[in-house]
Design a protein around this motif. Sequence first.
Motif, short mmCIF file in Angstrom:
data_model
loop_
_atom_site.label_atom_id
_atom_site.label_comp_id
_atom_site.label_asym_id
_atom_site.label_seq_id
_atom_site.Cartn_x
_atom_site.Cartn_y
_atom_site.Cartn_z
N GLU A 165 12.63 131.61 61.94
CA GLU A 165 13.05 131.85 63.30
C GLU A 165 14.46 131.47 64.08
OE1 GLU A 165 10.47 132.04 67.31
OE2 GLU A 165 9.24 132.00 65.43
N ARG A 166 14.59 130.24 63.82
CA ARG A 166 16.29 129.83 64.69
C ARG A 166 16.78 130.84 63.54
NH1 ARG A 166 18.09 124.16 63.53
NH2 ARG A 166 20.33 124.48 63.99
N ALA A 167 16.72 130.41 62.24
CA ALA A 167 17.99 131.26 61.37
C ALA A 167 18.53 132.11 61.36
CB ALA A 167 17.56 130.81 59.51
N GLU A 168 16.87 133.65 61.49
CA GLU A 168 17.95 134.51 62.15
C GLU A 168 17.91 134.63 63.70
OE1 GLU A 168 16.69 138.57 61.54
OE2 GLU A 168 16.53 137.26 60.45
N MET A 169 17.73 133.90 63.98
CA MET A 169 18.56 133.97 65.66
C MET A 169 20.08 133.99 66.18
SD MET A 169 15.55 133.09 68.34
CE MET A 169 16.27 131.14 68.80
N ALA A 170 20.14 132.36 65.08
CA ALA A 170 21.90 131.87 64.71
C ALA A 170 22.34 133.27 63.54
CB ALA A 170 22.39 131.12 63.91
N ARG A 171 21.81 134.13 63.50
CA ARG A 171 22.02 135.01 62.24
C ARG A 171 22.50 136.32 63.30
NH1 ARG A 171 20.89 139.86 60.77
NH2 ARG A 171 18.90 140.45 61.12
N GLU B 243 26.26 137.55 64.09
CA GLU B 243 26.93 139.16 64.01
C GLU B 243 27.01 139.96 65.52
OE1 GLU B 243 23.19 141.30 62.44
OE2 GLU B 243 23.53 140.71 60.47
N GLU B 244 26.47 139.31 66.29
CA GLU B 244 26.90 140.13 68.09
C GLU B 244 27.78 140.22 68.01
OE1 GLU B 244 23.59 139.20 70.70
OE2 GLU B 244 21.77 140.56 69.39
N LEU B 245 28.57 138.45 67.91
CA LEU B 245 29.65 137.86 68.83
C LEU B 245 30.87 138.22 67.67
CD1 LEU B 245 29.09 133.84 68.99
CD2 LEU B 245 30.06 135.26 70.57
N LEU B 246 30.28 138.40 66.71
CA LEU B 246 31.66 138.74 65.16
C LEU B 246 31.86 140.58 65.81
CD1 LEU B 246 30.28 137.96 62.08
CD2 LEU B 246 32.81 136.92 62.77
N LYS B 247 31.13 140.90 66.47
CA LYS B 247 30.89 142.66 67.12
C LYS B 247 31.75 142.73 67.79
CE LYS B 247 27.19 144.36 64.03
NZ LYS B 247 25.38 145.13 64.62
N ILE C 163 41.73 136.22 63.02
CA ILE C 163 43.17 134.91 63.12
C ILE C 163 42.32 133.75 63.73
CG2 ILE C 163 44.88 136.35 62.06
CD1 ILE C 163 46.23 136.03 64.82
N SER C 164 41.43 133.76 64.32
CA SER C 164 41.09 132.88 65.72
C SER C 164 40.11 131.56 64.99
CB SER C 164 40.32 133.16 67.56
OG SER C 164 39.03 133.71 66.42
N GLU C 165 39.75 130.74 65.11
CA GLU C 165 39.18 129.50 65.11
C GLU C 165 37.68 130.10 65.35
OE1 GLU C 165 38.29 124.93 66.06
OE2 GLU C 165 40.54 125.57 65.63
N GLN C 166 37.43 130.28 66.22
CA GLN C 166 35.73 131.25 66.63
C GLN C 166 35.65 132.32 65.59
OE1 GLN C 166 35.67 132.88 70.03
NE2 GLN C 166 33.38 132.45 70.73
N TYR C 167 36.38 133.21 65.29
CA TYR C 167 35.83 133.99 64.40
C TYR C 167 35.33 133.39 62.88
CZ TYR C 167 35.58 138.36 61.01
OH TYR C 167 35.65 139.07 60.83
N ALA C 168 36.87 132.32 62.45
CA ALA C 168 36.44 131.26 60.87
C ALA C 168 34.44 130.70 61.25
CB ALA C 168 37.29 130.67 60.77
N SER C 169 34.15 129.98 62.66
CA SER C 169 33.38 129.78 62.68
C SER C 169 31.87 130.11 62.90
CB SER C 169 33.36 129.05 64.34
OG SER C 169 32.15 128.32 64.61
N MET C 170 32.41 131.54 63.56
CA MET C 170 30.95 132.39 63.63
C MET C 170 30.62 133.26 62.16
SD MET C 170 30.14 132.79 66.17
CE MET C 170 30.04 131.11 66.80
N ALA D 48 31.30 131.90 59.43
CA ALA D 48 30.27 130.21 58.88
C ALA D 48 28.54 130.62 58.80
CB ALA D 48 31.38 128.62 58.99
N SER D 49 28.64 130.26 60.26
CA SER D 49 27.09 130.43 61.17
C SER D 49 26.83 131.67 61.09
CB SER D 49 27.57 130.74 62.32
OG SER D 49 26.53 130.12 62.99
N LEU D 50 27.21 132.89 60.04
CA LEU D 50 26.70 134.10 59.41
C LEU D 50 26.39 133.26 58.10
CD1 LEU D 50 25.58 137.01 59.58
CD2 LEU D 50 27.98 137.96 59.31
N LEU D 51 27.03 133.07 57.33
CA LEU D 51 26.84 132.96 56.15
C LEU D 51 25.60 131.86 55.45
CD1 LEU D 51 30.21 132.28 54.64
CD2 LEU D 51 28.54 133.92 53.88
N ARG D 52 26.37 130.91 56.84
CA ARG D 52 24.91 129.63 55.80
C ARG D 52 22.88 130.89 57.01
NH1 ARG D 52 28.88 126.64 59.27
NH2 ARG D 52 27.56 126.87 61.06
N SER D 53 23.54 130.95 57.54
CA SER D 53 21.84 131.93 58.21
C SER D 53 21.15 133.14 57.51
CB SER D 53 22.38 132.88 59.02
OG SER D 53 22.46 132.02 60.61
#
Length: 147
Positions: free
Chosen positions: A90-96, A100-104, A110-117, A119-124
């Motif tokens: 459930e937590r992984a699905e919410m993180a995914r 996805e919403e933040l990336l859209k 080129i931002s650090e926030q984009y790279a972080s999101m 990585a979060s999507l890949l982990r989820s």
Amino acid sequence: MTIRCEIVSLENIIFEGDVDMVVLPGVHGEIGVLPNHSPFLTMLSYGIITIKQGDKENVFTVYGGVAEVQPDQVTVLAEGAESVESIDVERAEMARKRAEELLKSGIPQISEQYASMQASLLRSNLRLSAARRYRRRGQSPLSPGEE
């Protein structure tokens, strides 16, 4: 004959014990390690570590890191890792969904926030696919430190 395996993340020891085989997600593909393997050092990609001990199999997700292989020991220093059995789907699905919403939302690529999101999507996605794939098989997990 067995080989000692230790999986360590930044937070804690994920697994340690004597095992028959370790399969690692190297950056150039999967690597199977048996006792008396030739020594080497490799970078790890996001993927699955499989540990075989007799008829038991334990599966972990790993989010990068390095592995050192010696004839009698495999040491994984992971940027992040967890047992598939401990994944909160459930937590992984919410993180995914959140990633996805933040990336859209138009974050500059080129931002650090984009790279972080990213990585979060890949982990989820890795957590979700590992939970679906390996929990379905009804695996009986090893206890940490079980030998």
